[in-house]
Write a protein that holds these residues in place. Structure first.
Motif, PDB file in Angstrom:
ATOM      1  N   THR A   1       0.848  -1.187   0.000  1.00  0.00           N
ATOM      2  CA  THR A   1       0.000   0.000   0.000  1.00  0.00           C
ATOM      3  C   THR A   1       0.890   1.246   0.000  1.00  0.00           C
ATOM      4  OG1 THR A   1      -1.852   1.119   1.126  1.00  0.00           O
ATOM      5  CG2 THR A   1      -0.172   0.192   2.526  1.00  0.00           C
TER       6      THR A   1
ATOM      7  N   TYR B   1      -5.454   1.895   1.037  1.00  0.00           N
ATOM      8  CA  TYR B   1      -6.572   0.953   1.123  1.00  0.00           C
ATOM      9  C   TYR B   1      -7.759   1.553   1.896  1.00  0.00           C
ATOM     10  CZ  TYR B   1      -4.197  -0.317   5.550  1.00  0.00           C
ATOM     11  OH  TYR B   1      -3.572  -0.291   6.773  1.00  0.00           O
TER      12      TYR B   1
ATOM     13  N   ALA C   1     -11.070   2.628   0.171  1.00  0.00           N
ATOM     14  CA  ALA C   1     -12.206   1.716   0.011  1.00  0.00           C
ATOM     15  C   ALA C   1     -13.291   2.029   1.040  1.00  0.00           C
ATOM     16  CB  ALA C   1     -11.731   0.273   0.155  1.00  0.00           C
TER      17      ALA C   1
ATOM     18  N   MET D   1      -7.182  -8.183  -2.584  1.00  0.00           N
ATOM     19  CA  MET D   1      -7.361  -7.114  -3.563  1.00  0.00           C
ATOM     20  C   MET D   1      -8.853  -6.831  -3.763  1.00  0.00           C
ATOM     21  SD  MET D   1      -6.010  -5.036  -5.752  1.00  0.00           S
ATOM     22  CE  MET D   1      -7.314  -3.889  -6.118  1.00  0.00           C
ATOM     23  N   GLU D   2      -9.620  -7.918  -3.890  1.00  0.00           N
ATOM     24  CA  GLU D   2     -11.041  -7.755  -4.217  1.00  0.00           C
ATOM     25  C   GLU D   2     -11.871  -7.243  -3.039  1.00  0.00           C
ATOM     26  OE1 GLU D   2     -11.244 -11.305  -7.531  1.00  0.00           O
ATOM     27  OE2 GLU D   2     -12.589 -11.356  -5.825  1.00  0.00           O
TER      28      GLU D   2
ATOM     29  N   MET E   1      -8.981  -3.904  -1.161  1.00  0.00           N
ATOM     30  CA  MET E   1      -8.077  -3.080  -1.947  1.00  0.00           C
ATOM     31  C   MET E   1      -6.643  -3.092  -1.394  1.00  0.00           C
ATOM     32  SD  MET E   1      -8.796   0.519  -3.833  1.00  0.00           S
ATOM     33  CE  MET E   1      -7.816   1.599  -2.864  1.00  0.00           C
TER      34      MET E   1
ATOM     35  N   ALA F   1      -8.892  -7.364 -10.440  1.00  0.00           N
ATOM     36  CA  ALA F   1      -8.247  -6.222  -9.787  1.00  0.00           C
ATOM     37  C   ALA F   1      -8.767  -4.921 -10.369  1.00  0.00           C
ATOM     38  CB  ALA F   1      -6.738  -6.312  -9.944  1.00  0.00           C
TER      39      ALA F   1
ATOM     40  N   ALA G   1     -12.175  -4.317  -9.011  1.00  0.00           N
ATOM     41  CA  ALA G   1     -12.135  -3.945  -7.588  1.00  0.00           C
ATOM     42  C   ALA G   1     -11.675  -2.504  -7.423  1.00  0.00           C
ATOM     43  CB  ALA G   1     -11.205  -4.883  -6.837  1.00  0.00           C
ATOM     44  N   MET G   2     -10.629  -2.133  -8.142  1.00  0.00           N
ATOM     45  CA  MET G   2     -10.120  -0.763  -8.011  1.00  0.00           C
ATOM     46  C   MET G   2     -11.175   0.244  -8.443  1.00  0.00           C
ATOM     47  SD  MET G   2      -6.120  -0.485  -8.929  1.00  0.00           S
ATOM     48  CE  MET G   2      -5.723  -1.885  -9.920  1.00  0.00           C
TER      49      MET G   2
ATOM     50  N   PHE H   1     -13.827   0.478  -5.711  1.00  0.00           N
ATOM     51  CA  PHE H   1     -13.404   1.151  -4.474  1.00  0.00           C
ATOM     52  C   PHE H   1     -13.110   2.636  -4.681  1.00  0.00           C
ATOM     53  CE2 PHE H   1     -11.828  -3.198  -3.103  1.00  0.00           C
ATOM     54  CZ  PHE H   1     -12.882  -3.397  -2.220  1.00  0.00           C
TER      55      PHE H   1
ATOM     56  N   VAL I   1      -7.890   5.953 -10.337  1.00  0.00           N
ATOM     57  CA  VAL I   1      -7.043   4.760 -10.439  1.00  0.00           C
ATOM     58  C   VAL I   1      -5.716   5.149 -11.084  1.00  0.00           C
ATOM     59  CG1 VAL I   1      -6.809   2.460 -11.440  1.00  0.00           C
ATOM     60  CG2 VAL I   1      -9.036   3.234 -10.596  1.00  0.00           C
TER      61      VAL I   1
END
Lengths: 455, 297
Positions: free
Chosen positions: A154, A286, A289, A359-360, A363, A377, A380-381, A384, A391
């Protein structure tokens, strides 16, 4: 207003991470599909797995899946409190520990002490090495040996923005600060105009709180606390080490922040920014998220990050799964290695399942390219972060986020960090002179170098 | 043939009876105490669990006594202890008097009162941290309910020690209360009738009838609370971690930091003996000033 791009995430991340941290090597060979053989447990004995308290329900579920599908007997528990100190005490005392979490600085210390096995000796190690982004592999390699397998990556210390508050103050993205100096100037200006709660700094009272905040600000301003190779102190009163302290003192003395911050935990910091009171805050990536989750944050959808504009924000924070070198019979030892490999790299189906799940669900980035470059990924990004542009900003920031080798890839890292935390708190509360703090920190690094015979 | 039987003296008999516990104490205390003493007179480098030591005489003790951080921590400890003990005794006494009143809900009241004592210090620390901090605290809730928009925090350099003392007293007072309740139950009811006949007021009845039988128990618990608070680490660690800065760094927390974080074992051991001296002097002082008088009554 700056136009946000929409580059393919995987390519950008690959480029970003491949180039991040200083002295980046060439990208690794293609994704390895190395299969590490049968990971089924055979000893019937218990494997002790310990970590800090972060989403223990997910960890327990992963562990249960291993136990169920691989006949394992892995016992997972969390350790509450000052994690590095408690783990060191347990290892000295010879408590049964087989697999543990650690940050790289702790891992370096444990490896120097001979308490952990290099990850190179695990099943599938070659594949894991090959799948890692080169910069991360470099950060996690000490004296030629891989410290452990990937738990998470992170950026800690990126600057988040409450865009709703930004608009209320008549500001826009164009007004985002481009450096720490600009951030403090803006905080100063707004505070003098009577605006409250402008910036929530990362000065909480954990081992990764205020002390890490100082480390990254010095790095982001182009300085360093200690040389990354010799570990000799490199702080000066006039340089970034002193500048950071002067800015902190200016901010503190302006009365713009409650003293309470020095007693916060990380969750207090996250709740503080989630509340919507603050305009800016230093956070781990993270946490975006949570900030963008409408169930947990009233400012969901109104959180942005300050992009890279020549000066980085924060440091590359990461954690690994370590395998202890405690004496075990051969059968159990093989089980321990199988479990670490299954958990920290590819499971019995060949998937990097645990890394992908982090990751899912949370994050937490992974060191493995197959995880970060997957469709999952990307989804997920996007979910979040809320916008593609964000991103891109995040990935560019990754490419420019340093790893503090000087004070982390050295055996005394934890001791220095504990000292730094105390010194910084007193510096603010007691209004101690900047030069005394810089000189004191320099002396402490020299003392630790002498103690351990470093450089 | 004659059989000779030896009769043990009272002292010999007492020693014989005490032998198991003395052996146990020797076993569990002598080694750590001896090792700590050895550490305190050595310059110890503790590297990865291996000890490298060089004899240093009393240097570590001199360093402790010259150390500003030690004296600061001792001042914090004394403030924390005085406040904790006063609050513990007063709250304990108050709770005992409440429990001594026979009502339909006496059982429920006693159950509720004992609950805080059943909570671990860890739990106590977490709960009071949430109650006292600005983000989620009680004062903040009240402030918002009254229409103010400012959070109110007590985890500040001005009030964090008081928060610690209150949390500590919250945890210890129920135990004091139950011992005092046992004392209260031994006071003959007729004394209260006589007080009524003598037309004593509530305060006078409390001072002349209720309080005298409690005084020795109050002394004992003052001494116990003093010792427990002077060596209190858990609550400080969980609630404030010695902060903000080192504002609530009491001596046990400093000892933890010095010994387990900075790994200065010789210095830390010397400091622990200094703390031991403070504890012994405090309890002896209490005994000299108060306990001896209570015993003589």
């Amino acid at each position: 207003m700056k136009k946000r791009g929409s580059k393919p995430y995987g390519v950008l991340l690959f480029t970003a991470l491949g180039a991040a941290v200083a002295g980046w090597s060439a990208p690794a060979a293609g994704v390895s599909s190395d299969i590490q053989g049968d990971l089924r447990a055979t000893s019937g004995e218990t494997v002790y797995f310990r970590g800090w308290q972060y989403k223990p329900d997910i960890v327990q579920d992963n562990t249960d899946r291993y136990n169920r599908t691989q006949d394992g007997r892995v016992s997972y528990q969390t350790v509450t409190g000052d994690y590095p100190a408690l783990m060191e005490k347990s290892l000295i005392a010879g408590d049964r520990l087989d697999v543990i979490y650690a940050n790289p600085s702790t891992a370096v210390r444990f490896m120097e002490a001979g308490w952990i096995l290099p990850a190179d000796e695990l099943p599938g190690a070659e594949g894991a090495r090959g799948d890692m982004y080169p910069n991360v592999r470099r950060a996690w390699t000490h004296k030629g040996k891989l410290l452990g397998l990937s738990y998470f990556l992170t950026i800690r210390g990126l600057t988040t923005v409450n865009t709703r508050r930004l608009g209320e103050l008549g500001l826009s993205r164009e007004d985002y600060p481009r450096s720490w100096d600009e951030l403090y100037d803006q905080v100063d200006r707004l505070t003098r105009q009577g605006v409250r709660d402008v910036f929530l700094p990362h000065w909480f009272n954990e081992y990764y709180g205020i002390s890490w905040a100082y480390v990254w600000e010095v790095l982001n301003r182009g300085g360093m606390l200690a040389d990354p190779v010799t570990h000799e102190p490199r702080m000066t009163v006039e340089g970034p080490a002193g500048e950071t302290l002067r800015d902190w003192k200016r901010f503190w003395n302006s009365g713009a922040i409650d003293e309470e911050i020095l007693s916060y935990t990380e969750s207090s910091l996250v709740e503080g920014f989630s509340s919507g009171r603050y305009l800016y805050s230093s956070q781990a990536h993270y946490n975006l998220a949570q900030f963008n989750d409408p169930r947990r944050s009233p400012i969901a959808g109104h959180v942005d990050l300050v992009p890279f504009a020549g000066s980085g924000w924060g440091l590359l924070d990461s954690a690994l799964y370590l395998t202890t070198s405690q004496e075990r019979d051969d059968e159990l030892d093989r089980d321990v290695r199988r479990f670490v490999s299954w958990y920290g790299y590819r499971d019995d189906t060949g998937e990097i399942a645990v890394g992908t799940r982090w990751m899912e669900t949370s994050m937490l980035f992974s060191a493995y390219r197959p995880v970060m470059e997957s469709d999952a990924a990307r989804r997920a990004m996007g979910r979040f972060l809320g916008s593609e542009g964000m991103v891109d900003d995040l990935l560019v920031l990754y490419a420019n986020t340093p790893h503090p080798d000087g004070v982390w890839k050295v055996v005394w890292s934890e001791e220095f960090n504990a000292h730094l935390r105390k010194v910084l708190g007193n510096f603010l509360l007691r209004d101690e002179p900047v030069h005394e703090v810089v000189e004191g920190l320099t002396r402490e690094i020299q003392r630790l170098n002498r103690k351990y015979g470093v450089s | 043939m004659t059989t000779r039987t030896a009769q043990l003296s009272n002292l010999q008999f007492a020693l014989l009876l005490s032998l198991p516990i003395l052996s146990f104490l020797l076993l569990v205390m002598a080694y750590p105490m001896g090792f700590a003493l050895w550490l305190s007179v050595h310059d110890v480098q503790f590297v990865f669990g291996k000890v490298q030591a060089e004899y240093a005489g009393l240097d570590n003790f001199a360093r402790v006594l010259q150390s500003a951080e030690f004296w600061h921590s001792l001042a914090v400890s004394l403030r924390f202890t005085v406040e904790s003990v006063v609050l513990t005794i007063l709250i304990g006494l108050g709770l005992a008097l409440v429990m001594n009143m026979e009502t339909r809900f006496s059982g429920l009241v006693r159950t509720l009162i004992i609950l805080p004592w059943a909570v671990s210090l860890y739990g106590t620390g977490v709960m009071w941290f949430y109650l006292a901090r600005g983000q989620s605290g009680l004062a903040t809730s009240i402030s918002f309910a009254l229409g103010f928009d400012r959070a109110v925090s007590f985890i500040t350099s001005r009030s964090v020690i008081e928060v610690l003392a209150l949390a500590n007293a919250w945890n210890m007072a129920p135990l004091v209360a139950f011992f005092l309740l046992a004392n209260l139950k031994t006071i003959p009811e007729r004394l209260y009738h006589l007080a009524e006949i003598d037309r004593l007021g509530t305060l006078e009845t409390f001072l002349h009838v209720t309080l005298p039988p409690l005084r020795f128990t109050l002394f004992v618990f003052t001494a116990i609370a003093t010792v427990l608070t002077l060596k209190q680490l858990d609550l400080v660690f969980i609630l404030s971690r010695g902060g903000p800065g080192d504002i609530s760094t009491a001596t046990p927390f400093l000892l933890y930091d010095v010994s387990f974080k900075q790994l200065l074992l010789g210095y830390g051991s010397a400091m622990s003996f200094c703390l031991l001296v403070v504890i012994v002097v405090s309890t002896l002082g209490l005994y000299a000033l108060w306990g001896r008088r209570e015993e003589a009554r």
